[in-house]
Design a protein around this motif. Structure first.
Motif, PDB file in Angstrom:
ATOM      1  N   UNK A 262       0.865  -1.182   0.000  1.00  0.00           N
ATOM      2  CA  UNK A 262       0.000   0.000   0.000  1.00  0.00           C
ATOM      3  C   UNK A 262       0.899   1.229   0.000  1.00  0.00           C
ATOM      4  N   UNK A 263       0.917   1.918  -1.138  1.00  0.00           N
ATOM      5  CA  UNK A 263       1.801   3.066  -1.248  1.00  0.00           C
ATOM      6  C   UNK A 263       3.263   2.691  -1.174  1.00  0.00           C
ATOM      7  N   UNK A 264       3.591   1.464  -1.542  1.00  0.00           N
ATOM      8  CA  UNK A 264       4.970   0.993  -1.479  1.00  0.00           C
ATOM      9  C   UNK A 264       5.327   0.334  -0.160  1.00  0.00           C
ATOM     10  N   UNK A 265       4.496   0.519   0.867  1.00  0.00           N
ATOM     11  CA  UNK A 265       4.770  -0.086   2.166  1.00  0.00           C
ATOM     12  C   UNK A 265       4.132  -1.469   2.240  1.00  0.00           C
ATOM     13  N   UNK A 266       4.879  -2.438   2.778  1.00  0.00           N
ATOM     14  CA  UNK A 266       4.377  -3.788   2.871  1.00  0.00           C
ATOM     15  C   UNK A 266       3.698  -3.972   4.215  1.00  0.00           C
ATOM     16  N   UNK A 425      12.907  -3.946   3.483  1.00  0.00           N
ATOM     17  CA  UNK A 425      11.511  -4.122   3.084  1.00  0.00           C
ATOM     18  C   UNK A 425      10.635  -2.986   3.591  1.00  0.00           C
ATOM     19  N   UNK A 426      11.154  -2.147   4.478  1.00  0.00           N
ATOM     20  CA  UNK A 426      10.418  -0.982   4.938  1.00  0.00           C
ATOM     21  C   UNK A 426      10.604   0.237   4.070  1.00  0.00           C
ATOM     22  N   UNK A 427      11.463   0.153   3.068  1.00  0.00           N
ATOM     23  CA  UNK A 427      11.661   1.257   2.115  1.00  0.00           C
ATOM     24  C   UNK A 427      10.593   1.157   1.045  1.00  0.00           C
ATOM     25  N   UNK A 428       9.585   2.017   1.123  1.00  0.00           N
ATOM     26  CA  UNK A 428       8.493   1.997   0.161  1.00  0.00           C
ATOM     27  C   UNK A 428       8.707   2.909  -1.016  1.00  0.00           C
ATOM     28  N   UNK A 429       9.892   3.511  -1.120  1.00  0.00           N
ATOM     29  CA  UNK A 429      10.167   4.427  -2.221  1.00  0.00           C
ATOM     30  C   UNK A 429      11.149   3.852  -3.216  1.00  0.00           C
ATOM     31  N   UNK A 578      -9.373  11.418  -7.977  1.00  0.00           N
ATOM     32  CA  UNK A 578     -10.150  10.579  -8.911  1.00  0.00           C
ATOM     33  C   UNK A 578     -11.580  10.388  -8.420  1.00  0.00           C
ATOM     34  N   UNK A 579     -12.154  11.479  -7.879  1.00  0.00           N
ATOM     35  CA  UNK A 579     -13.540  11.468  -7.445  1.00  0.00           C
ATOM     36  C   UNK A 579     -13.777  10.903  -6.069  1.00  0.00           C
ATOM     37  N   UNK A 580     -12.745  10.387  -5.402  1.00  0.00           N
ATOM     38  CA  UNK A 580     -12.896   9.820  -4.066  1.00  0.00           C
ATOM     39  C   UNK A 580     -12.489  10.846  -3.017  1.00  0.00           C
ATOM     40  N   UNK A 581     -13.319  11.044  -2.007  1.00  0.00           N
ATOM     41  CA  UNK A 581     -13.074  12.064  -0.996  1.00  0.00           C
ATOM     42  C   UNK A 581     -11.765  11.812  -0.258  1.00  0.00           C
ATOM     43  N   UNK A 582     -11.016  12.878  -0.028  1.00  0.00           N
ATOM     44  CA  UNK A 582      -9.715  12.760   0.635  1.00  0.00           C
ATOM     45  C   UNK A 582      -9.835  12.185   2.035  1.00  0.00           C
ATOM     46  N   UNK A 583     -10.967  12.416   2.716  1.00  0.00           N
ATOM     47  CA  UNK A 583     -11.113  11.915   4.077  1.00  0.00           C
ATOM     48  C   UNK A 583     -11.110  10.389   4.135  1.00  0.00           C
ATOM     49  N   UNK A 584     -11.410   9.751   3.013  1.00  0.00           N
ATOM     50  CA  UNK A 584     -11.435   8.283   2.986  1.00  0.00           C
ATOM     51  C   UNK A 584     -10.168   7.696   2.377  1.00  0.00           C
ATOM     52  N   UNK A 585      -9.166   8.538   2.110  1.00  0.00           N
ATOM     53  CA  UNK A 585      -7.926   8.099   1.467  1.00  0.00           C
ATOM     54  C   UNK A 585      -6.747   8.322   2.409  1.00  0.00           C
ATOM     55  N   UNK A 586      -6.020   7.267   2.730  1.00  0.00           N
ATOM     56  CA  UNK A 586      -4.795   7.397   3.499  1.00  0.00           C
ATOM     57  C   UNK A 586      -3.625   7.728   2.592  1.00  0.00           C
ATOM     58  N   UNK A 587      -2.476   8.012   3.222  1.00  0.00           N
ATOM     59  CA  UNK A 587      -1.298   8.397   2.437  1.00  0.00           C
ATOM     60  C   UNK A 587      -0.877   7.291   1.489  1.00  0.00           C
ATOM     61  N   UNK A 591      -0.499   7.661  -2.524  1.00  0.00           N
ATOM     62  CA  UNK A 591       0.724   7.337  -3.269  1.00  0.00           C
ATOM     63  C   UNK A 591       0.434   6.352  -4.393  1.00  0.00           C
ATOM     64  N   UNK A 592      -0.445   5.397  -4.144  1.00  0.00           N
ATOM     65  CA  UNK A 592      -0.788   4.423  -5.182  1.00  0.00           C
ATOM     66  C   UNK A 592      -1.466   5.083  -6.381  1.00  0.00           C
ATOM     67  N   UNK A 593      -2.116   6.225  -6.156  1.00  0.00           N
ATOM     68  CA  UNK A 593      -2.834   6.911  -7.233  1.00  0.00           C
ATOM     69  C   UNK A 593      -1.961   7.878  -8.009  1.00  0.00           C
ATOM     70  N   UNK A 594      -0.801   8.275  -7.446  1.00  0.00           N
ATOM     71  CA  UNK A 594      -0.043   9.365  -8.067  1.00  0.00           C
ATOM     72  C   UNK A 594       1.384   8.986  -8.446  1.00  0.00           C
ATOM     73  N   UNK A 595       1.825   7.741  -8.218  1.00  0.00           N
ATOM     74  CA  UNK A 595       3.208   7.404  -8.555  1.00  0.00           C
ATOM     75  C   UNK A 595       3.347   5.912  -8.825  1.00  0.00           C
TER      76      UNK A 595
END
Length: 623
Positions: A262-266, A425-429, A578-587, A591-595
Motif C-alpha cells: 500500500x503506497x509501497x509499504x508492505x 523491506x520498509x523502504x516503500x520508495x 479521482x472522485x474519491x473524498x480525501x477523508x477516505x484516502x490514506x497516504x 501514493x498508489x494513485x499518483x506514482x
C-alpha cells in the motif's frame, strides 16, 4: 562499554587540522598516558571482570562485563526491568543480542572495523607495549569547555580513534571515532586505583549523526573490578539462541499471514494481546514498534525514555512497552518489548473507516522465523526456527547477507559499480544511493543533476535527487529499469558513508523473496509472470493532519511535472482524488494513485475551491 547502537559520522573535532607535532611528541605523550594509567601493573593480568549498574533509555539495571585482555574477546550484559540486551566478540566474531532476546552476528566488513575499535578501547589496549597500533600526535583542542591533549590511535584492523587526554593527569578523558553513520564517543571518569591500575568507574557511551541526531546513549557505573589470569569460559559465552517464546497452532512449523503493498509499504496483519488484527509495516531494518496512538488505544503503559536515529538528519523520541502476545497467522510470540514512538498522523492514518497502521515489525520476526514474501499470492510465509534449527532451505538464487547492525546487507552493483546495499523491506520508495559511495565511484554527478524531491523518515525530511540508473545487478539478476535517489551525507542512516545504498520494495517486489537469517542468506524466487517496473508519477507531495482529516495540503510540486503543468501549487488543498473524498484516502492510497504507475495513467485532483485538475502521469526521472 561501547554499546551496540553506536554507529557513525565523520570525526568533526580536529582531524582536518594539520599535524604540528613530531614523533618525539607522540612518544612522550604515549608514555605519559601509559604511566598515568599504570601500564606495568596492567600487563601482569590476563582478564578483567566488571560489574555494576547501567543507566540507559530511562532505566537503571544490572550490568556486567568480562574481557580477555590478550585477544579482546568479551561479553557484556545489561538487564533492565523490561528487557536484557548483550554484546560480545569471540573467535567466531562479533555478536549482538537485542531487546527481544535473540542474537545475530555483526559480520560485515564495517562491523569488523568497528569491533576492532570497540575491543581496543574495552581492554585499554593503549597500555600494551607490543600492541600493533599506530599512534600520531594531534594538536591540542578544546571540547566541553576544557583543553585536551590528543593522540590519534589506529588499532590493527580498525580505524583512527582520537584519544582526548586530560593534560593535568594524562589520563584518557574520552575517545571518539567513526562507526558506520555516527560519531561514537566514549567518556571515562571517576578513576580509581585497582591493584596499581587507574580504571574508570563511570563510562558513558553516546553517538550523534552528521545532522545532529542523537542515538541512544548509556552510562555504566562500575561497582567492582576483578583481575584474573583468564576469563571464565561461561562469562564469555554467546547466548544459545534457542527459540523458546514461539507457539504455533497445531504444533505446526509453518503459517501464512495476509500481506499487501500500500503506497509501497508492505503491510501485514498482526494482533496485540488478542486485539486486532491490525496492519503493521514489516521492515527488515526495523524493530517491534507501536505508534504512540496505537499504544494508547491498546491501553499499554509505557516505560523508559530514549531517542532513535534513522532515515533523515535528526532523531525521534521513544519509550518502551511490554506486549504479552504478538499474533501473526497461526504463530504466537510471547512477552516482547516494543518501542513506542510518536510517528506523525500521516504515517499511520489510512482514511476514514480503515484501521490505522499500528506500527512496525522487524528483527524480532526474522530472528524467529525464515520468512518468505510471496507477492504473487499476497501472503507472508513464516517457518519457525524450532529449537534454533533452520527449516528446509528454499531453492532459488541465494545471496549471502551480512550485518553491520540490524539490517541485512548484500553485495550488488549499480551502474556497474560494486557496493554493499541494505535490503530494506520498509523502504516503500526508490532505491537509495548514498553520496559518499557515489562520489568515490564517479557516478554522483548524474544523480546530483536529477529531479529534486523531499524524502525522509524518523530523522525528518531532506531533499534528495533522483534519476534513472544504467542498471542494477543482484547476483545474476540484471535489472535495466531502475530509478535511484541520491541522498545527502547528513541524512542519518540513509547517508551512510560505509555503504552504497538501500534497496527497497521498488526492486524486491519484482521477485518473491525469502530471508533465512540462520543460514545468512536471501533467496530470490521468480514471479510469474514477471512484474514490469513503472515510474510514471504526478510529481507532488502532500500530507493530511489530524486537525483537517478531509483534505491533503500540498507541500511541494516538482517543476515541469504533470502536477505543475496542471496548475497544482504548494499550499493548495486536495479534497478528492479521482472522485474519491480525501477523508477516505490514506497516504498509502494517495501514493498508489499518483506514482509508480504506467505512462499516461489519468489523474484527477479536486481542490477545496471546487477547481478540478486533470493530468496524465509520466516518468519524470532524468535519464
Amino acid at each position: 562499554m561501547l554499546k551496540p547502537s553506536l554507529p557513525r559520522l565523520l570525526l568533526l573535532a580536529g582531524l582536518l587540522l594539520p599535524t604540528l607535532a613530531c614523533a618525539d611528541d607522540t612518544d612522550t605523550l604515549l608514555r605519559q598516558l601509559r604511566d598515568a594509567h599504570g601500564a606495568e601493573a596492567w600487563r601482569r593480568h590476563g582478564a578483567l571482570i566488571a560489574q555494576g549498574r547501567e543507566d540507559a533509555d530511562g532505566f537503571t539495571g544490572e550490568w556486567r562485563m568480562a574481557v580477555d585482555l590478550r585477544n579482546g574477546h568479551y561479553a557484556e550484559h545489561a538487564k533492565t526491568p523490561l528487557f536484557t540486551r548483550a554484546d560480545g566478540a569471540d573467535a567466531q566474531g562479533r555478536w549482538h543480542q537485542d531487546i527481544t532476546g535473540l542474537s545475530h552476528p555483526y559480520d560485515s566488513a564495517e562491523a569488523a572495523i568497528v569491533a576492532a575499535n570497540e575491543d581496543w578501547l574495552r581492554r585499554f589496549a593503549f597500555l600494551a607495549a607490543d600492541d600493533r597500533t599506530g599512534y600520531r600526535r594531534l594538536p591540542d583542542a578544546d571540547a566541553n569547555g576544557h583543553r585536551y591533549q590528543r593522540l590519534e590511535a589506529t588499532p590493527a584492523g580498525g580505524r583512527a580513534i582520537t584519544l582526548w587526554l586530560d593534560p593535568a593527569t594524562h589520563r584518557l578523558d574520552h575517545a571518539t571515532y567513526a562507526s558506520s553513520f555516527l560519531l561514537a564517543t566514549e567518556a571515562f571518569a571517576d578513576y580509581r586505583d585497582v591493584d596499581g591500575v587507574q580504571l574508570p568507574f563511570r563510562i558513558t557511551a553516546s553517538a550523534v549523526t552528521a545532522g545532529g541526531g542523537e542515538d541512544n546513549g548509556s552510562t555504566d557505573i562500575v561497582q567492582s573490578y576483578r583481575w584474573l589470569e583468564r576469563a571464565p569460559a561461561e562469562a564469555l559465552a554467546r547466548p544459545d539462541n534457542t527459540v523458546r517464546d514461539v507457539s504455533m497452532a497445531g504444533d505446526a512449523r509453518r503459517t501464512t499471514v495476509a500481506m499487501h503493498l500500500e503506497g509501497g509499504f508492505l503491510l501485514v496483519d498482526a494482533s496485540i494481546d488478542g486485539k486486532g488484527p491490525m496492519p503493521f509495516i514489516l521492515d527488515t531494518g526495523g524493530h517491534a514498534i507501536l505508534t504512540t496512538d496505537a499504544a494508547k488505544k491498546l491501553g499499554l503503559a509505557t516505560q523508559g525514555a530514549g531517542v532513535s536515529t534513522g532515515s533523515g538528519p535528526g532523531s525521534m523520541e521513544m519509550a518502551y512497552a511490554r506486549v504479552g502476545h504478538l499474533g501473526m497467522g497461526g504463530a504466537d510470540i510471547r512477552d516482547l518489548a516494543f518501542l513506542v514512538m510518536p510517528y506523525p498522523h500521516e504515517f499511520y492514518e489510512r482514511g476514514e473507516g480503515r484501521e490505522p497502521i499500528a506500527g512496525i515489525l522487524g528483527l524480532e520476526i526474522f530472528e524467529r522465523f525464515a520468512v518468505t514474501f510471496d507477492y504473487d499470492k499476497n501472503q507472508l510465509v513464516l517457518q519457525a526456527y524450532d529449537r534454533g534449527d533452520a527449516p528446509p532451505a528454499e531453492h532459488g538464487e541465494r545471496l549471502p547477507v551480512t550485518f553491520t547492525y540490524d539490517m541485512p546487507l548484500v553485495d550488488a552493483s549499480l551502474d556497474g559499480k560494486q557496493g554493499v546495499f541494505g535490503i530494506d523491506t520498509g523502504n516503500g520508495g526508490l532505491t537509495l544511493l548514498f553520496p559518499q559511495w557515489a562520489a568515490r565511484n564517479g557516478i554522483a554527478a548524474h544523480y546530483e543533476h536529477g529531479a529534486p524531491a523531499p524524502t525522509g523518515g524518523v530523522g525528518g525530511l531532506f531533499t534528495a535527487h533522483f534519476a534513472h540508473a544504467q542498471g542494477l545487478q543482484l547476483g545474476t539478476q540484471k535489472l535495466d529499469n531502475v530509478v535511484a535517489m541520491l541522498t545527502r551525507a547528513d541524512a542519518g542512516a540513509t547517508g551512510n558513508p560505509t555503504e552504497a545504498g538501500n534497496i527497497g520494495q521498488d526492486i524486491l517486489s519484482r521477485f518473491n523473496v525469502h530471508f533465512d537469517y540462520r543460514r545468512a542468506e536471501m533467496v530470490l524466487l521468480p514471479r510469474k509472470p514477471p512484474v514490469p517496473a513503472q515510474y510514471a508519477m504526478a510529481g507532488f507531495r502532500a500530507s493530511k493532519s489530524a486537525a483537517q482529516p478531509d483534505r491533503y495540503k500540498v507541500s511541494w510540486v516538482l517543476a515541469g511535472s504533470p502536477a505543475a503543468e496542471a496548475g497544482l501549487k504548494a499550499g493548495d488543498f486536495i479534497v478528492a482524488v479521482n472522485g474519491k473524498a480525501a477523508k477516505s484516502i490514506g497516504l498509502g492510497e494517495l501514493r498508489d494513485a499518483v506514482m509508480n504507475l504506467p505512462e499516461g495513467t489519468p489523474l484527477k485532483l479536486t481542490l477545496d475551491g471546487g477547481k478540478v485538475l486533470d493530468m496524465r502521469l509520466r516518468d519524470v526521472a532524468p535519464r
